[in-house]
Design an enzyme around this catalytic site. Structure first.
Site, PDB file in Angstrom:
ATOM      1  N   SER A  48       0.827  -1.210   0.000  1.00  0.00           N
ATOM      2  CA  SER A  48       0.000   0.000   0.000  1.00  0.00           C
ATOM      3  C   SER A  48       0.858   1.255   0.000  1.00  0.00           C
ATOM      4  O   SER A  48       1.989   1.266   0.497  1.00  0.00           O
ATOM      5  CB  SER A  48      -0.910   0.031   1.232  1.00  0.00           C
ATOM      6  OG  SER A  48      -1.802  -1.060   1.229  1.00  0.00           O
TER       7      SER A  48
HETATM    8  N1  SAH Z   1      -1.191  -4.734   4.008  1.00  0.00           N
HETATM    9  C1  SAH Z   1      -0.405  -5.016   2.811  1.00  0.00           C
HETATM   10  C2  SAH Z   1      -1.131  -4.579   1.549  1.00  0.00           C
HETATM   11  C3  SAH Z   1      -1.521  -5.772   0.849  1.00  0.00           C
HETATM   12  S1  SAH Z   1      -2.501  -5.651  -0.615  1.00  0.00           S
HETATM   13  C4  SAH Z   1       0.984  -4.422   2.917  1.00  0.00           C
HETATM   14  O1  SAH Z   1       1.270  -3.698   3.864  1.00  0.00           O
HETATM   15  O2  SAH Z   1       1.818  -4.711   2.039  1.00  0.00           O
HETATM   16  C5  SAH Z   1      -3.855  -6.677  -0.104  1.00  0.00           C
HETATM   17  C6  SAH Z   1      -3.533  -8.100   0.263  1.00  0.00           C
HETATM   18  O3  SAH Z   1      -4.773  -8.697   0.672  1.00  0.00           O
HETATM   19  C7  SAH Z   1      -3.013  -8.966  -0.886  1.00  0.00           C
HETATM   20  O4  SAH Z   1      -1.808  -9.550  -0.506  1.00  0.00           O
HETATM   21  C8  SAH Z   1      -4.110 -10.006  -1.073  1.00  0.00           C
HETATM   22  O5  SAH Z   1      -3.632 -11.274  -1.464  1.00  0.00           O
HETATM   23  C9  SAH Z   1      -4.750 -10.051   0.306  1.00  0.00           C
HETATM   24  N2  SAH Z   1      -6.107 -10.580   0.378  1.00  0.00           N
HETATM   25  C10 SAH Z   1      -7.153 -10.353  -0.471  1.00  0.00           C
HETATM   26  N3  SAH Z   1      -8.247 -11.016  -0.060  1.00  0.00           N
HETATM   27  C11 SAH Z   1      -7.909 -11.681   1.081  1.00  0.00           C
HETATM   28  C12 SAH Z   1      -8.594 -12.566   1.975  1.00  0.00           C
HETATM   29  N4  SAH Z   1      -9.874 -12.920   1.795  1.00  0.00           N
HETATM   30  N5  SAH Z   1      -7.920 -13.055   3.034  1.00  0.00           N
HETATM   31  C13 SAH Z   1      -6.610 -12.727   3.251  1.00  0.00           C
HETATM   32  N6  SAH Z   1      -5.911 -11.930   2.434  1.00  0.00           N
HETATM   33  C14 SAH Z   1      -6.538 -11.396   1.362  1.00  0.00           C
END
Ligand code: SAH
Length: 215
Positions: free
Chosen positions: A64
């Site tokens: 993000s």
């Molecule tokens: N918080 C992260 C941003 C990640 S982007 C950081 O600091 O880098 C969003 C993430 O959510 C992705 O890795 C995606 O695979 C995950 N995601 C999407 N749906 C999900 C679910 N149902 N359960 C767990 N993770 C999920």
């Protein structure tokens, strides 16, 4: 790869930029100044690590934007030793920010690879958090209820299962909406069956999807 004077200088500038953009929570700014974001990205992208932008990581996901991390973390209003459940571990950067703030972090990721990598990264930096490979729609009831729940992927609606894992007085922060953009929403649990909603601007996230991915 370790931290460096160059990276530290860039982080300081990033913090100044976030302040100008309206972030005022000093504890959040301190954490952003402390956590080496470049370690969460491919070493080849050091030049991009402290630009206020989202960036691709593996598995087609993103780390993000620092501003987004700052907004979501500020909206959680957590304090030391609070329990926070994060849905969407991704690179682990957001989890590290919370750990730096002294929060007890539980984080779930649906991609096996990201789950493994993020765990390795946080451990190498000396942060502790509990990592889970699973579907965030289910939450983690056995460690709840939580002071805060942070969803870092775009959810089409607020998952009721997660609301049920919030403490009374706890806050769930979620980018709510379909794929084009989402409204940052805070849901506060005001009682057993009562919830209050507030909106905090628009953002763009990768989608929150059901099920797990074994890659
Ligand atoms: N918080 C992260 C941003 C990640 S982007 C950081 O600091 O880098 C969003 C993430 O959510 C992705 O890795 C995606 O695979 C995950 N995601 C999407 N749906 C999900 C679910 N149902 N359960 C767990 N993770 C999920």
């Amino acid at each position: 790869m370790t931290d460096s004077f160059e990276a530290k200088g860039k982080r300081k500038k990033l913090v100044d930029e976030l302040r100008k953009k309206g972030i005022s929570d000093e504890e959040v700014l301190r954490a952003i100044n402390a956590v080496p974001r470049h370690i969460f990205m491919d070493p080849a992208f050091l030049n991009h690590a402290y630009v206020d932008k989202a960036f691709p990581i593996t598995s087609g996901q993103t780390i993000s934007q620092p501003y987004t991390v700052a907004v979501q973390t500020s909206l959680l209003r957590v304090k030391k030793r609070d329990k926070v459940l994060e849905v969407g571990t991704g690179s682990g950067y957001q989890a590290a920010i919370l750990a730096e703030m002294g929060v007890k972090v539980y984080t779930i990721e649906r991609f096996r690879d990201l789950y493994i990598k993020a765990q390795r990264t946080l451990t190498s930096l000396g942060y502790s958090a509990d990592f889970f490979y699973g579907d965030g729609y289910e939450g983690k009831e056995q460690y709840g209820p939580y002071d805060g729940i942070l969803i870092t992927a775009a959810a089409p609606e607020v998952p009721d299962t997660l609301l049920q894992q919030l403490k009374t007085g706890g806050r769930l922060v979620v980018p709510l909406g379909k794929s084009d953009f989402q409204v940052m929403t805070v849901v506060t649990r005001t009682g057993q069956d009562s919830f209050e909603y507030s909106s905090h601007g628009t953002f763009v996230f990768v989608p929150m999807l059901k099920g797990i991915v074994n890659e």
